[in-house]
Design an enzyme around this catalytic site. Structure first.
Site, PDB file in Angstrom:
ATOM      1  N   ASN A  67       2.657  20.221 -21.251  1.00 44.70           N
ATOM      2  CA  ASN A  67       2.367  18.806 -22.556  1.00 44.70           C
ATOM      3  C   ASN A  67       2.677  19.449 -23.307  1.00 44.70           C
ATOM      4  OD1 ASN A  67       2.058  16.245 -20.353  1.00 44.70           O
ATOM      5  ND2 ASN A  67      -0.595  17.285 -20.570  1.00 44.70           N
TER       6      ASN A  67
ATOM      7  N   ARG B 118      -1.068  22.097 -14.796  1.00 45.61           N
ATOM      8  CA  ARG B 118       0.387  20.740 -14.888  1.00 45.61           C
ATOM      9  C   ARG B 118       0.264  20.471 -16.739  1.00 45.61           C
ATOM     10  NH1 ARG B 118       2.513  15.789 -11.359  1.00 45.61           N
ATOM     11  NH2 ARG B 118       3.782  15.307 -12.389  1.00 45.61           N
TER      12      ARG B 118
ATOM     13  N   ARG C 164       1.104  -1.065  -0.096  1.00 38.30           N
ATOM     14  CA  ARG C 164       0.104   0.054   0.051  1.00 38.30           C
ATOM     15  C   ARG C 164       1.069   1.416  -0.150  1.00 38.30           C
ATOM     16  NH1 ARG C 164      -2.615  -3.081   3.188  1.00 38.30           N
ATOM     17  NH2 ARG C 164      -4.590  -3.881   1.811  1.00 38.30           N
TER      18      ARG C 164
ATOM     19  N   LYS D  72       9.539  22.426 -13.061  1.00 41.20           N
ATOM     20  CA  LYS D  72       8.601  22.039 -12.621  1.00 41.20           C
ATOM     21  C   LYS D  72       7.784  21.504 -11.424  1.00 41.20           C
ATOM     22  CE  LYS D  72       7.255  17.007 -14.054  1.00 41.20           C
ATOM     23  NZ  LYS D  72       7.415  15.992 -14.428  1.00 41.20           N
TER      24      LYS D  72
ATOM     25  N   HIS E 218      11.414   9.682 -27.601  1.00 44.16           N
ATOM     26  CA  HIS E 218       9.816  10.199 -27.038  1.00 44.16           C
ATOM     27  C   HIS E 218       9.890  12.458 -27.299  1.00 44.16           C
ATOM     28  CE1 HIS E 218       6.980  11.973 -24.606  1.00 44.16           C
ATOM     29  NE2 HIS E 218       7.673  12.623 -23.885  1.00 44.16           N
TER      30      HIS E 218
ATOM     31  N   HIS F 261       3.210  17.999 -26.463  1.00 45.56           N
ATOM     32  CA  HIS F 261       2.851  16.524 -26.568  1.00 45.56           C
ATOM     33  C   HIS F 261       1.610  15.571 -27.545  1.00 45.56           C
ATOM     34  CE1 HIS F 261       6.062  16.998 -23.351  1.00 45.56           C
ATOM     35  NE2 HIS F 261       6.167  15.304 -23.093  1.00 45.56           N
TER      36      HIS F 261
ATOM     37  N   GLU G  74      -2.727  17.116 -12.219  1.00 48.17           N
ATOM     38  CA  GLU G  74      -2.877  18.073 -13.374  1.00 48.17           C
ATOM     39  C   GLU G  74      -4.251  17.898 -13.488  1.00 48.17           C
ATOM     40  OE1 GLU G  74      -0.346  16.145 -16.955  1.00 48.17           O
ATOM     41  OE2 GLU G  74      -2.279  16.570 -18.109  1.00 48.17           O
TER      42      GLU G  74
ATOM     43  N   GLU H 279      12.747  18.669 -23.623  1.00 44.35           N
ATOM     44  CA  GLU H 279      12.194  19.184 -22.584  1.00 44.35           C
ATOM     45  C   GLU H 279      12.351  20.386 -22.426  1.00 44.35           C
ATOM     46  OE1 GLU H 279       9.341  17.428 -21.883  1.00 44.35           O
ATOM     47  OE2 GLU H 279       9.603  16.214 -22.777  1.00 44.35           O
TER      48      GLU H 279
ATOM     49  N   LYS I  38       4.414  11.498 -11.447  1.00 45.58           N
ATOM     50  CA  LYS I  38       3.835  10.588 -12.037  1.00 45.58           C
ATOM     51  C   LYS I  38       4.364   9.408 -12.297  1.00 45.58           C
ATOM     52  CE  LYS I  38       1.234  14.071 -15.207  1.00 45.58           C
ATOM     53  NZ  LYS I  38       0.991  14.158 -16.415  1.00 45.58           N
TER      54      LYS I  38
HETATM   55  P1  NAD Z   1      15.732   5.081 -20.485  1.00 42.62           P
HETATM   56  O1  NAD Z   1      14.839   5.245 -19.161  1.00 42.62           O
HETATM   57  O2  NAD Z   1      14.898   4.125 -21.421  1.00 42.62           O
HETATM   58  O3  NAD Z   1      16.725   5.866 -21.015  1.00 42.62           O
HETATM   59  C1  NAD Z   1      17.354   5.912 -22.170  1.00 42.62           C
HETATM   60  C2  NAD Z   1      18.665   4.659 -22.310  1.00 42.62           C
HETATM   61  O4  NAD Z   1      19.445   5.228 -21.841  1.00 42.62           O
HETATM   62  C3  NAD Z   1      18.481   3.801 -21.984  1.00 42.62           C
HETATM   63  O5  NAD Z   1      19.031   2.642 -22.906  1.00 42.62           O
HETATM   64  C4  NAD Z   1      19.390   4.058 -20.752  1.00 42.62           C
HETATM   65  O6  NAD Z   1      19.739   2.364 -20.009  1.00 42.62           O
HETATM   66  C5  NAD Z   1      20.243   4.574 -21.035  1.00 42.62           C
HETATM   67  N1  NAD Z   1      21.545   5.650 -20.051  1.00 42.62           N
HETATM   68  C6  NAD Z   1      19.962   6.114 -18.737  1.00 42.62           C
HETATM   69  N2  NAD Z   1      20.893   6.425 -18.084  1.00 42.62           N
HETATM   70  C7  NAD Z   1      22.265   6.392 -19.072  1.00 42.62           C
HETATM   71  C8  NAD Z   1      23.448   6.810 -18.635  1.00 42.62           C
HETATM   72  N3  NAD Z   1      23.689   7.691 -17.664  1.00 42.62           N
HETATM   73  N4  NAD Z   1      24.688   6.484 -19.501  1.00 42.62           N
HETATM   74  C9  NAD Z   1      24.732   6.015 -20.962  1.00 42.62           C
HETATM   75  N5  NAD Z   1      23.185   4.790 -20.224  1.00 42.62           N
HETATM   76  C10 NAD Z   1      22.696   5.900 -20.548  1.00 42.62           C
HETATM   77  O7  NAD Z   1      14.816   6.322 -20.985  1.00 42.62           O
HETATM   78  P2  NAD Z   1      14.009   8.396 -20.560  1.00 42.62           P
HETATM   79  O8  NAD Z   1      14.598   9.326 -21.436  1.00 42.62           O
HETATM   80  O9  NAD Z   1      14.913   8.686 -19.824  1.00 42.62           O
HETATM   81  O10 NAD Z   1      12.762   7.715 -19.916  1.00 42.62           O
HETATM   82  C11 NAD Z   1      11.656   7.647 -20.851  1.00 42.62           C
HETATM   83  C12 NAD Z   1      10.853   7.234 -20.034  1.00 42.62           C
HETATM   84  O11 NAD Z   1      10.093   8.087 -19.390  1.00 42.62           O
HETATM   85  C13 NAD Z   1       9.469   7.083 -20.755  1.00 42.62           C
HETATM   86  O12 NAD Z   1       8.803   5.968 -20.613  1.00 42.62           O
HETATM   87  C14 NAD Z   1       8.367   7.734 -20.864  1.00 42.62           C
HETATM   88  O13 NAD Z   1       7.033   7.264 -20.505  1.00 42.62           O
HETATM   89  C15 NAD Z   1       8.875   7.715 -19.590  1.00 42.62           C
HETATM   90  N6  NAD Z   1       8.510   9.409 -18.628  1.00 42.62           N
HETATM   91  C16 NAD Z   1       7.796   9.915 -17.369  1.00 42.62           C
HETATM   92  C17 NAD Z   1       7.441  11.218 -17.139  1.00 42.62           C
HETATM   93  C18 NAD Z   1       6.858  11.386 -15.665  1.00 42.62           C
HETATM   94  O14 NAD Z   1       6.409  12.566 -15.222  1.00 42.62           O
HETATM   95  N7  NAD Z   1       6.768  10.720 -14.912  1.00 42.62           N
HETATM   96  C19 NAD Z   1       7.660  11.930 -18.130  1.00 42.62           C
HETATM   97  C20 NAD Z   1       8.090  12.214 -19.262  1.00 42.62           C
HETATM   98  C21 NAD Z   1       9.005  10.733 -19.284  1.00 42.62           C
HETATM   99  N1  GLY Z   2       6.179  15.209 -18.025  1.00 43.17           N
HETATM  100  C1  GLY Z   2       4.784  16.211 -17.888  1.00 43.17           C
HETATM  101  C2  GLY Z   2       4.105  15.894 -16.338  1.00 43.17           C
HETATM  102  O1  GLY Z   2       5.088  15.470 -15.936  1.00 43.17           O
HETATM  103  O2  GLY Z   2       3.408  16.406 -15.984  1.00 43.17           O
END
Ligand code: NAD
Ligand code: GLY
Length: 364
Positions: A245, A241, A121, A227, A265, A248, A237, A185, A143
């Site tokens: 986006n 918030r 939980r 942020k 992305h 997006h 949101e 971003e 999120k």
């Molecule tokens: P990711 O986590 O897949 O990382 C990208 C690549 O970089 C991976 O292969 C990873 O292993 C590698 N990597 C990470 N750190 C590294 C480093 N320091 N050196 C070398 N390689 C490294 O991708 P991302 O772009 O970080 O995140 C994308 C994800 O984030 C998506 O799932 C998306 O939905 C999510 N997201 C969430 C929010 C939120 O508010 N929660 C916002 C935007 C995106």
């Molecule tokens: N990435 C947009 C948000 O966190 O609201």
């Protein structure tokens, strides 16, 4: 060291940004009263680069650790791998006073946050983001989520971490394409909120692209401040918030139309930001010069800005309709009015969108 506070009453937390602080995480944890073992959740890529340092630091601070590794990739951000993490936590006897550490990019951060919010939980978790995208966006704001076969991020929660610990030096090993995707971003924050940040990105391209420590610390700090301010005002949101986006609505649709294989992305968001600026121009919310500055900055960082010619506009429209952010079929766009100011706009009838997006695809 930069410290930013995300103000959310009893769920408030700090974001710490500095270089060479990965080895300091253990000491930092001492103040929190977490009960051991602490579970580090990571993937083989990031764990191979930084896992040992984090683990040793936590051990030296007197905590036992366990490590749970999931494969590297967006496709593993799902309930099956969440289930795997639950299993490891149960096997090692983690209880309601235990803590998880998300060591990695947004994928690791999202799934770890999701598991933390549901295990027994809800237990505490800490974000140690290692991609630029995670450092400026996904690790802040609570999120969490995993993907479903029928849609990305469709299963999730709002659940804030206890701490975000950002070591900018981790970006030195990040592949260039991932760095640029994260920069999209940062450009977003400049367009929607802070002309000064936009200008900094414009004036300091070489420093940013060469991973100059001070330049990166500045843009990460400014992004996190923006942020934090937005999330503090509208955690769930309900209104403001949504401004985060920008780019997006169209960006997500492009990712869906290209089955998440062509663009990262941030790259799809970069195209979305340009097209949404064009849309704003068509609606006379922004002038030509300001809209052109947005596209120029996106292009100058080597990010894509044009709608790919082979993408069917109808598929873009239908996936926008399915986006979880469309309420009752009404699409929400974040439209810049000038650099540093944007508004949330809901009044665009869907039937007009096809023409709009087609026209938006024209070069400025
Ligand atoms: P990711 O986590 O897949 O990382 C990208 C690549 O970089 C991976 O292969 C990873 O292993 C590698 N990597 C990470 N750190 C590294 C480093 N320091 N050196 C070398 N390689 C490294 O991708 P991302 O772009 O970080 O995140 C994308 C994800 O984030 C998506 O799932 C998306 O939905 C999510 N997201 C969430 C929010 C939120 O508010 N929660 C916002 C935007 C995106
Ligand atoms: N990435 C947009 C948000 O966190 O609201």
């Amino acid at each position: 060291m930069q410290k930013i506070r995300v103000e959310l009453g009893e769920r408030s937390y700090n974001i710490i940004i500095d270089s060479h602080i990965l080895d300091g995480i253990g000491e930092k944890l001492k103040g929190f009263g977490f009960s051991p073992p602490i579970a580090i959740i990571s993937n083989p890529t990031v764990y191979g680069l930084y896992g040992e340092r984090v683990q040793v630091s936590i051990k030296n601070a007197g905590f036992d650790t366990i490590t749970v590794i999931i494969p590297d990739g967006e496709e593993y951000k799902d309930l099956l791998w969440a289930q795997h993490i639950y299993g490891e936590l149960l096997k090692h006897g983690l209880d309601r006073a235990s803590t998880l550490i998300a060591l990695g990019g947004g994928v690791i951060g999202d799934i770890t946050g999701f598991v933390a919010s549901t295990y027994m939980r809800g237990i505490d978790y800490i974000q140690v983001p290692t991609t630029l995208l995670a450092q400026v966006d996904s690790s802040v704001g609570g999120k969490t989520g995993v993907n479903h076969r029928l849609g990305k991020n469709m299963i999730g929660t709002f659940y804030q971490p206890k701490l975000v610990w950002i070591d900018v030096d981790t970006l030195k090993t990040l592949p260039r394409r991932e760095l640029l995707a994260g920069l999209a971003e940062v450009i977003k924050y400049g367009v929607i909120w802070d002309e000064g940040l936009f200008k900094f990105l414009d004036d300091n391209k070489d420093r940013v692209l060469n991973i100059d420590r001070d330049a990166l610390t500045h843009i990460i700090k400014r992004s996190c401040e923006i942020k934090a301010e937005v999330v503090s005002k509208d955690e769930k949101e309900m209104g403001l918030r949504a401004i985060l986006n920008y780019g997006h609505t169209i960006g997500h649709a492009i990712e869906t139309a290209t089955e998440y294989t062509r663009y990262l992305h941030g790259e799809a968001v970069a195209i979305g930001m340009h097209l949404e600026a064009r849309l704003s121009l068509m609606l006379n919310f922004i002038d030509e010069n300001q809209a052109a500055r947005i596209k120029t900055l996106i292009d100058s960082y080597g990010l894509p800005s044009e709608m790919p010619v082979d993408i069917n506009i109808n598929s873009i429209l239908s996936s926008m309709q399915l986006d979880k952010k469309a309420v009752a079929g009404e699409l929400k766009f974040i439209l810049p009015e000038k650099i540093g100011v944007a508004k949330i706009y809901k009044g665009i009838p869907t039937e007009n969108m096809k023409a709009a997006i087609s026209k938006c695809s024209l070069r400025l």
